[in-house]
Design a protein around this motif. Structure first.
Motif, PDB file in Angstrom:
ATOM      1  N   ASP A  49      84.097  46.907  21.895  1.00 39.73           N
ATOM      2  CA  ASP A  49      84.636  47.393  20.618  1.00 39.73           C
ATOM      3  C   ASP A  49      86.072  46.899  20.494  1.00 39.73           C
ATOM      4  OD1 ASP A  49      85.523  48.702  18.409  1.00 39.73           O
ATOM      5  OD2 ASP A  49      84.763  50.673  19.002  1.00 39.73           O
ATOM      6  N   PRO A  50      86.358  45.929  19.648  1.00 39.00           N
ATOM      7  CA  PRO A  50      87.704  45.336  19.592  1.00 39.00           C
ATOM      8  C   PRO A  50      88.763  46.296  19.104  1.00 39.00           C
ATOM      9  CG  PRO A  50      86.394  44.545  17.745  1.00 39.00           C
ATOM     10  CD  PRO A  50      85.468  45.352  18.620  1.00 39.00           C
ATOM     11  N   LEU A  51      88.366  47.335  18.402  1.00 36.96           N
ATOM     12  CA  LEU A  51      89.346  48.261  17.844  1.00 36.96           C
ATOM     13  C   LEU A  51      89.622  49.431  18.766  1.00 36.96           C
ATOM     14  CD1 LEU A  51      88.126  48.368  14.126  1.00 36.96           C
ATOM     15  CD2 LEU A  51      89.894  46.900  15.143  1.00 36.96           C
ATOM     16  N   GLY A  52      88.827  49.584  19.830  1.00 35.12           N
ATOM     17  CA  GLY A  52      89.035  50.687  20.752  1.00 35.12           C
ATOM     18  C   GLY A  52      88.875  52.036  20.108  1.00 35.12           C
ATOM     19  N   ARG A  53      87.911  52.162  19.217  1.00 34.19           N
ATOM     20  CA  ARG A  53      87.749  53.406  18.455  1.00 34.19           C
ATOM     21  C   ARG A  53      86.986  54.444  19.265  1.00 34.19           C
ATOM     22  NH1 ARG A  53      84.983  50.796  13.292  1.00 34.19           N
ATOM     23  NH2 ARG A  53      83.882  49.796  15.008  1.00 34.19           N
ATOM     24  N   THR A  54      87.197  55.685  18.963  1.00 35.68           N
ATOM     25  CA  THR A  54      86.406  56.771  19.544  1.00 35.68           C
ATOM     26  C   THR A  54      85.245  57.055  18.620  1.00 35.68           C
ATOM     27  OG1 THR A  54      88.349  57.728  20.588  1.00 35.68           O
ATOM     28  CG2 THR A  54      86.428  59.162  20.305  1.00 35.68           C
ATOM     29  N   VAL A  55      84.057  57.011  19.164  1.00 39.60           N
ATOM     30  CA  VAL A  55      82.839  57.150  18.367  1.00 39.60           C
ATOM     31  C   VAL A  55      82.280  58.547  18.568  1.00 39.60           C
ATOM     32  CG1 VAL A  55      80.566  56.210  17.885  1.00 39.60           C
ATOM     33  CG2 VAL A  55      82.400  54.694  18.632  1.00 39.60           C
ATOM     34  N   HIS A  56      81.858  59.181  17.489  1.00 33.49           N
ATOM     35  CA  HIS A  56      81.217  60.490  17.558  1.00 33.49           C
ATOM     36  C   HIS A  56      79.717  60.306  17.512  1.00 33.49           C
ATOM     37  CE1 HIS A  56      85.275  61.687  16.368  1.00 33.49           C
ATOM     38  NE2 HIS A  56      84.982  62.865  16.880  1.00 33.49           N
ATOM     39  N   SER A  57      79.018  61.007  18.370  1.00 30.35           N
ATOM     40  CA  SER A  57      77.552  60.981  18.324  1.00 30.35           C
ATOM     41  C   SER A  57      77.054  62.358  18.028  1.00 30.35           C
ATOM     42  CB  SER A  57      76.972  60.495  19.667  1.00 30.35           C
ATOM     43  OG  SER A  57      77.171  61.463  20.656  1.00 30.35           O
ATOM     44  N   VAL A  58      75.965  62.423  17.312  1.00 25.86           N
ATOM     45  CA  VAL A  58      75.331  63.696  16.984  1.00 25.86           C
ATOM     46  C   VAL A  58      74.020  63.752  17.736  1.00 25.86           C
ATOM     47  CG1 VAL A  58      74.375  65.110  15.181  1.00 25.86           C
ATOM     48  CG2 VAL A  58      76.364  63.700  14.724  1.00 25.86           C
ATOM     49  N   PRO A  59      73.859  64.650  18.752  1.00 25.68           N
ATOM     50  CA  PRO A  59      72.615  64.707  19.513  1.00 25.68           C
ATOM     51  C   PRO A  59      71.469  65.179  18.657  1.00 25.68           C
ATOM     52  CG  PRO A  59      74.053  66.544  20.081  1.00 25.68           C
ATOM     53  CD  PRO A  59      74.841  65.665  19.191  1.00 25.68           C
ATOM     54  N   ARG A 114      78.769  68.711  17.981  1.00 25.96           N
ATOM     55  CA  ARG A 114      79.316  67.362  18.055  1.00 25.96           C
ATOM     56  C   ARG A 114      79.947  67.132  19.421  1.00 25.96           C
ATOM     57  NH1 ARG A 114      82.358  68.138  12.262  1.00 25.96           N
ATOM     58  NH2 ARG A 114      80.557  67.782  10.912  1.00 25.96           N
ATOM     59  N   ARG A 115      79.821  65.905  19.920  1.00 28.88           N
ATOM     60  CA  ARG A 115      80.390  65.541  21.213  1.00 28.88           C
ATOM     61  C   ARG A 115      81.113  64.208  21.098  1.00 28.88           C
ATOM     62  NH1 ARG A 115      79.066  70.000  22.056  1.00 28.88           N
ATOM     63  NH2 ARG A 115      78.021  70.913  23.852  1.00 28.88           N
ATOM     64  N   ARG A 116      82.199  64.068  21.844  1.00 30.00           N
ATOM     65  CA  ARG A 116      82.877  62.782  21.932  1.00 30.00           C
ATOM     66  C   ARG A 116      82.238  61.974  23.052  1.00 30.00           C
ATOM     67  NH1 ARG A 116      87.659  62.070  19.263  1.00 30.00           N
ATOM     68  NH2 ARG A 116      88.548  63.901  18.273  1.00 30.00           N
ATOM     69  N   VAL A 117      82.021  60.697  22.807  1.00 30.53           N
ATOM     70  CA  VAL A 117      81.442  59.818  23.816  1.00 30.53           C
ATOM     71  C   VAL A 117      82.430  58.709  24.120  1.00 30.53           C
ATOM     72  CG1 VAL A 117      79.116  60.309  23.045  1.00 30.53           C
ATOM     73  CG2 VAL A 117      80.310  58.365  22.095  1.00 30.53           C
ATOM     74  N   PRO A 118      82.361  58.109  25.330  1.00 35.49           N
ATOM     75  CA  PRO A 118      83.310  57.035  25.678  1.00 35.49           C
ATOM     76  C   PRO A 118      83.199  55.866  24.720  1.00 35.49           C
ATOM     77  CG  PRO A 118      82.119  57.821  27.598  1.00 35.49           C
ATOM     78  CD  PRO A 118      81.452  58.428  26.407  1.00 35.49           C
TER      79      PRO A 118
END
Length: 340
Positions: free
Chosen positions: A330-340, A321-325
């Motif tokens: 995005d109005p909530l300013g959330r941190t989104v996780h992406s799965v390569p 798992r990696r954190r992406v900008p």
């Protein structure tokens, strides 16, 4: 199946009673007759051998399919985790035995079970099926890890009661007084959350190893205090609180195993140096689950110098798992996780 033997038998009988050469008593006639019957006997033996080998291949295919359903192959990736697993059975010809494992991606996180039924080999398969079947349902249904463990305990108890009734039919359907009290299963339940935190409930099973590749790092055994007793001899305590035993960072791995690996001995009685083998495998390498499994088993078999004396299962996973900008807009300013 009977066509070719019938033809061979008819040929032999026809030669014996209809061929003039078979009626002669000279040396040459006897040699010819012996050769004829030798060919007929060899043909019958080869035909029988071919039939037995065909039946053996069919039986192995059926057994392999049944074993794959019971201890199904894991996918290479689940919810951003790379996976690989292996199993060595103490029973010759069996690919699974008394060890069990499974991984499920649920709404509550990735849940993992690793267990070891008392005894080994084919005799433990029924208990493996009962525990795994319960886990595959409870992992999705139960919001708390404690609820999953209690479901496993109830499934194991029902299985033991049914076995007791089957083995003591004289009881007439009544509850046996001593329903296989010596039977038990060790269980390690893990829940890996999105941030890599590992929460565990341990019933008498070895703790997992955190795998950190690179020189001087190697493997570190995670602990969460003293484990509870295995399922079977004693009931679970009224309060079950999963313990946080560590965290897997991106690129790191986790190894679960049964005691058949650490307890393996060579001809001189020396235990397998499991942690040293892991450190050697991880030196200057990334954690590749399939490579780790193959390398550890290769070293284990070299150490014992023969077939294993106990079932030995291993499950390795890597956090991909990696954190992406945060995405623009995005109005909530959330941190989104992406799965390569």
């Amino acid at each position: 199946m009977l066509g070719l033997p019938t033809v061979w038998g008819a040929f032999a009988i026809s030669y014996k009673f209809a061929c003039p050469l078979a009626q002669q008593t000279g040396l040459g006639a006897r040699i010819v007759s012996s050769a004829v019957f030798f060919v007929v006997g060899t043909g019958l033996i080869l035909h029988a051998r071919h039939g037995l080998l065909r039946e053996l291949r069919e039986m192995r295919a059926v057994a392999g399919a049944a074993q794959a359903v019971l201890l199904r192959p894991l996918p290479p990736r689940i919810d951003g985790l790379a996976l690989a697993a292996g199993q060595l059975s103490a029973d010759r010809g069996a690919s699974i035995g008394g060890d069990l494992y499974d991984v499920m991606a649920t709404d509550h996180g990735v849940r993992i079970v690793m267990g070891d039924v008392r005894g080994h080999g084919l005799a433990a398969l029924a208990t493996v099926g009962a525990v795994l079947g319960s886990f595959r349902e409870a992992a999705h249904d139960e919001t708390e890890l404690a609820g999953v463990l209690r479901r496993l305990e109830r499934a194991h108890a029902r299985h033991l009661r049914q076995r007791s009734r089957d083995e003591h039919p004289a009881a007439g359907g009544a509850e046996p007084e001593h329903p296989l009290a010596e039977e038990f299963v060790t269980v390690l339940l893990l829940e890996i959350r999105q941030d890599g935190a590992v929460h565990a409930l341990n019933c008498g099973h070895p703790w997992p190893y955190l795998l950190r590749p690179g020189a001087g790092r190697g493997a570190e055994q995670l602990t969460g205090g003293d484990p509870m007793p295995p399922l079977g001899p004693f009931p679970l305590p009224p309060e079950l609180a999963p313990v946080r035993c560590g965290r897997i960072l991106p690129g790191e791995g986790l190894l679960l195993h049964t005691d058949g690996i650490e307890d393996a001995r060579d001809a001189r009685g020396r235990f397998f140096p499991f942690q040293d083998a892991l450190a050697e495998v991880l030196r200057h390498r990334t954690v590749v689950p399939a490579v780790v499994v193959r390398a550890v088993y290769a070293r284990l078999l070299r150490h014992i110098g023969g077939p294993p004396g106990d079932d030995a299962a291993m499950l390795v996973l890597r956090n991909d798992r990696r954190r992406v900008p945060v995405q623009h807009g995005d109005p909530l300013g959330r941190t989104v996780h992406s799965v390569p």
